[in-house]
Design an enzyme around this catalytic site. Structure first.
Site, PDB file in Angstrom:
ATOM      1  N   GLY A  72     -44.642   4.577  24.290  1.00 45.50           N
ATOM      2  CA  GLY A  72     -43.471   5.195  23.747  1.00 45.50           C
ATOM      3  C   GLY A  72     -43.151   6.364  24.291  1.00 45.50           C
ATOM      4  O   GLY A  72     -41.883   6.868  24.475  1.00 45.50           O
ATOM      5  N   THR A  73     -44.233   7.307  24.401  1.00 46.92           N
ATOM      6  CA  THR A  73     -44.051   8.800  24.649  1.00 46.92           C
ATOM      7  C   THR A  73     -43.485   8.887  26.060  1.00 46.92           C
ATOM      8  O   THR A  73     -42.585   9.435  26.591  1.00 46.92           O
ATOM      9  CB  THR A  73     -45.343   9.126  24.770  1.00 46.92           C
ATOM     10  N   CYS A 325     -50.062  11.399  14.682  1.00 44.92           N
ATOM     11  CA  CYS A 325     -50.039  12.447  15.770  1.00 44.92           C
ATOM     12  C   CYS A 325     -50.003  13.723  15.066  1.00 44.92           C
ATOM     13  O   CYS A 325     -50.133  14.857  15.704  1.00 44.92           O
ATOM     14  CB  CYS A 325     -48.730  12.236  16.656  1.00 44.92           C
TER      15      CYS A 325
END
Ligand code: PLP
Length: 379
Positions: A72-73, A325
């Site tokens: 996704g990053t 995160c």
């Protein structure tokens, strides 16, 4: 881990059997390079096309609109940097929100260093973006809006269709990107209906292994690639395709044939959890009423989240503190929502999957009661 009670599914999910079998089958039987012209390559190319078709169908897109990425990053970076580099002659303003994932916020901060103007808007109290406020901030200079579909810490759901409409009504040329990492296969997604130009998703949130994601790019939208090389993925993401994980992603997508039925199952679990946790007078619910049921953010008031987390972990029960995160930092999401520090410091995220059970929830609720009795309050 045997008998683990896993409620940290927004951080990552356990790979499903279908995904594991797809990885094994690809590594054993279909390990050719899809760019090779011999039959081993052709077999791989066929598998790649089939996986792309499966993923495209899952969001009502066309195969050629899907770019496989590593996560996704990367999808967020490609969408944001790729769009802004390609549109820099058209304008230099980007709009996003204070509650976005770091893979969006930090990418935008990097673009600020390169001369782009970035406006980070506040959300409303419940964590959702307001279409009217967004439209008021879009001007002729605005090239991109990036707004997540579901917040990863509290589960608030944005009305992406209304937000994209509001943006386009002010400036037809402004691109709309949505980070759908926490929404994909948890809410029905139809990219045509939503009216988005770019959409990011990640495999490991839906029981595929880590290391695979994709970006949807609407036909006609131009992106500057971040990886240059052999021109794979329509020239937008060079590098030999990660076939085992691409096949695993497709397998995990197919393993959720009915998003709404799965959503209902998880909603029942979340509602059951809320009813059980209500008995604990120290618990405050931080997720809004209409949040995505996969995410339940609570505060066990008076108890540090780390302490609760560790006590649960000793019992083989896994939850998270804010987002994975945000390790070590006070949650930027809860801070942006104006919550007081005591609530933030005692906040834990319980995130469900379709594999959780009510029995597991009973055990969690009991353990939280025990912790309330045994542990020392921090204030
Ligand atoms: N966006 C959101 C909303 C997320 O929750 C996450 C991961 O937690 C990401 C992006 C990053 O996805 P990945 O871990 O696949 O890089």
């Amino acid at each position: 881990m045997e008998n683990a009670i896993y409620f940290d599914n927004s951080a990552t999910t356990k790979p499903c059997q279908e995904a594991i079998e797809a990885v094994n089958s690809c590594l054993n039987n279909n390990w050719g390079n899809p760019s090779s012209v011999h039959s081993l390559g052709v077999n791989s190319l066929l598998a790649l096309a089939e996986a792309r078709e499966t993923v495209a169908k899952s969001i009502n897109a066309k195969s050629e609109d899907i770019i496989f990425t590593s996560c996704g990053t990367e999808s967020n970076n490609l969408a944001i940097i790729g769009a802004c580099l390609s549109l820099k002659k058209q304008g230099n303003k980007i709009i996003s929100y204070k509650t976005e994932h770091p893979s969006v916020i930090n990418t935008l901060k990097q673009l600020e260093h390169f001369g782009f103007e970035v406006l980070f808007l506040d959300t409303q109290k419940n964590g959702t973006a307001c279409p009217k406020t967004l439209a008021e901030n879009v001007d002729n200079n605005t090239i991109l809006v990036s707004c997540m579909m579901v917040n990863n810490e509290i589960g608030s759901i944005n009305n992406i269709k209304e937000l994209a409409k509001a943006v386009k009504s002010k400036n037809q040329k402004t691109l709309f990107h949505t980070d759908a990492v926490q929404a994909y296969k948890k809410l029905p997604i139809n990219v045509n209906d939503l009216g988005v130009d770019l959409l990011s998703a990640s495999g490991h949130k839906i029981h595929a292994p880590k290391g695979i994601g994709f970006l949807y790019k609407k036909k006609g939208v131009n992106l500057t690639p971040l990886l240059n090389g052999g021109g794979q993925e329509n020239g937008l993401r060079s590098g030999t395709e990660n076939m085992p994980l691409i096949c695993a992603l497709a397998a995990s997508v197919k393993a959720i044939p009915d998003v709404l039925a799965t959503h209902k199952k998880v909603k029942d679990l979340r509602d059951y959890a809320k009813s059980k946790l209500l008995n604990n007078k120290n618990i405050v619910f931080n997720s809004p009423e209409n949040a995505l049921p996969y995410i339940l953010n609570i505060s066990l008031t008076g108890f540090k989240a780390e302490t609760v987390l560790n006590a649960l972990s000793l019992k083989n029960i896994y939850v998270s503190k804010g987002s994975a995160c945000a390790k070590g930092h006070r949650s930027h999401v809860l801070t942006a929502l104006g919550m007081n520090d005591n609530l933030i410091d005692s906040s834990i995220r319980i995130s469900f999957s379709r594999f959780n059970t009510k029995e597991e929830i009973d055990i969690l609720a009991n353990e939280l009661q025990e912790i309330t009795k045994k542990l020392r309050r921090f204030c």
